[in-house]
Design a protein around this motif. Structure first.
Motif, mmCIF file in Angstrom:
data_model
loop_
_atom_site.group_PDB
_atom_site.id
_atom_site.type_symbol
_atom_site.label_atom_id
_atom_site.label_comp_id
_atom_site.label_asym_id
_atom_site.label_seq_id
_atom_site.Cartn_x
_atom_site.Cartn_y
_atom_site.Cartn_z
ATOM 1 N N ASP A 71 0.898 -1.250 0.279
ATOM 2 C CA ASP A 71 -0.111 -0.024 0.228
ATOM 3 C C ASP A 71 1.163 1.311 -0.134
ATOM 4 N N GLU A 72 0.078 2.248 -0.300
ATOM 5 C CA GLU A 72 0.791 3.974 -0.074
ATOM 6 C C GLU A 72 1.960 4.069 0.953
ATOM 7 N N GLU A 73 1.205 3.935 2.039
ATOM 8 C CA GLU A 73 2.098 3.788 3.021
ATOM 9 C C GLU A 73 3.192 2.761 3.330
ATOM 10 N N LYS A 74 3.691 2.133 2.733
ATOM 11 C CA LYS A 74 4.757 0.404 2.374
ATOM 12 C C LYS A 74 5.480 1.925 1.615
ATOM 13 N N LYS A 75 4.916 1.530 0.568
ATOM 14 C CA LYS A 75 5.472 2.782 -0.141
ATOM 15 C C LYS A 75 5.846 3.687 0.363
ATOM 16 N N ARG A 76 5.839 4.571 0.484
ATOM 17 C CA ARG A 76 7.148 5.310 1.675
ATOM 18 C C ARG A 76 7.420 4.995 2.140
ATOM 19 N N LYS A 77 7.463 4.368 2.814
ATOM 20 C CA LYS A 77 8.300 3.460 3.933
ATOM 21 C C LYS A 77 9.730 3.057 3.451
ATOM 22 N N TYR A 78 9.581 2.016 2.427
ATOM 23 C CA TYR A 78 10.756 1.341 1.694
ATOM 24 C C TYR A 78 10.963 2.522 0.506
ATOM 25 N N ARG A 79 10.356 3.397 0.082
ATOM 26 C CA ARG A 79 10.860 4.210 -0.545
ATOM 27 C C ARG A 79 10.745 3.899 -2.328
ATOM 28 N N ILE A 80 10.202 3.557 -2.269
ATOM 29 C CA ILE A 80 9.957 3.400 -3.375
ATOM 30 C C ILE A 80 8.797 3.756 -4.701
ATOM 31 N N CYS A 81 8.289 4.133 -5.305
ATOM 32 C CA CYS A 81 7.728 4.976 -6.197
ATOM 33 C C CYS A 81 6.263 3.629 -6.195
ATOM 34 N N PRO A 82 5.327 5.093 -5.804
ATOM 35 C CA PRO A 82 4.021 5.054 -5.124
ATOM 36 C C PRO A 82 2.990 4.756 -6.628
ATOM 37 N N TYR A 83 3.415 4.866 -8.125
ATOM 38 C CA TYR A 83 2.828 4.852 -8.225
ATOM 39 C C TYR A 83 2.905 3.006 -9.393
ATOM 40 N N LEU A 84 4.394 1.929 -8.500
ATOM 41 C CA LEU A 84 4.385 0.848 -9.368
ATOM 42 C C LEU A 84 3.578 -0.006 -9.060
ATOM 43 N N GLY A 85 3.162 -1.145 -9.290
ATOM 44 C CA GLY A 85 2.219 -2.189 -8.673
ATOM 45 C C GLY A 85 2.307 -2.936 -9.387
ATOM 46 N N GLN A 86 1.888 -4.084 -9.173
ATOM 47 C CA GLN A 86 1.788 -5.058 -10.173
ATOM 48 C C GLN A 86 0.430 -5.470 -11.046
ATOM 49 N N LYS A 87 0.921 -6.023 -11.588
ATOM 50 C CA LYS A 87 -0.099 -6.252 -13.262
ATOM 51 C C LYS A 87 -2.014 -6.819 -12.497
#
Length: 64
Positions: free
Chosen positions: A2-18
């Motif tokens: 989720d968005e919060e975890k993406k920020r925590k891990y510092r990866i792009c918030p627009y990245l997701g699986q197919k």
């Protein structure tokens, strides 16, 4: 991821699986997609490693 975890891990918030835009793996994966691209696009594994999965994601050509 989720968005919060993406920020925590510092990866792009627009990245997701197919199959799930809210879930991304924290390593280069062929089913990761850019959900900021229109249409949604597959991302080269090297590009994921250089931009999407690092704090450098704001420098991505699609992020701006």
């Amino acid at each position: 991821m989720d968005e919060e975890k993406k920020r925590k891990y510092r990866i792009c918030p627009y990245l997701g699986q197919k199959s799930d835009a809210d879930t991304a793996l924290s390593y280069p994966y062929e089913l990761n997609r850019c959900y900021h691209s229109k249409p949604v696009a597959a991302i080269d594994l090297g590009y994921q490693e250089e931009f999407c999965l690092t704090t450098g994601y704001p420098n991505c050509k699609e992020y701006a």
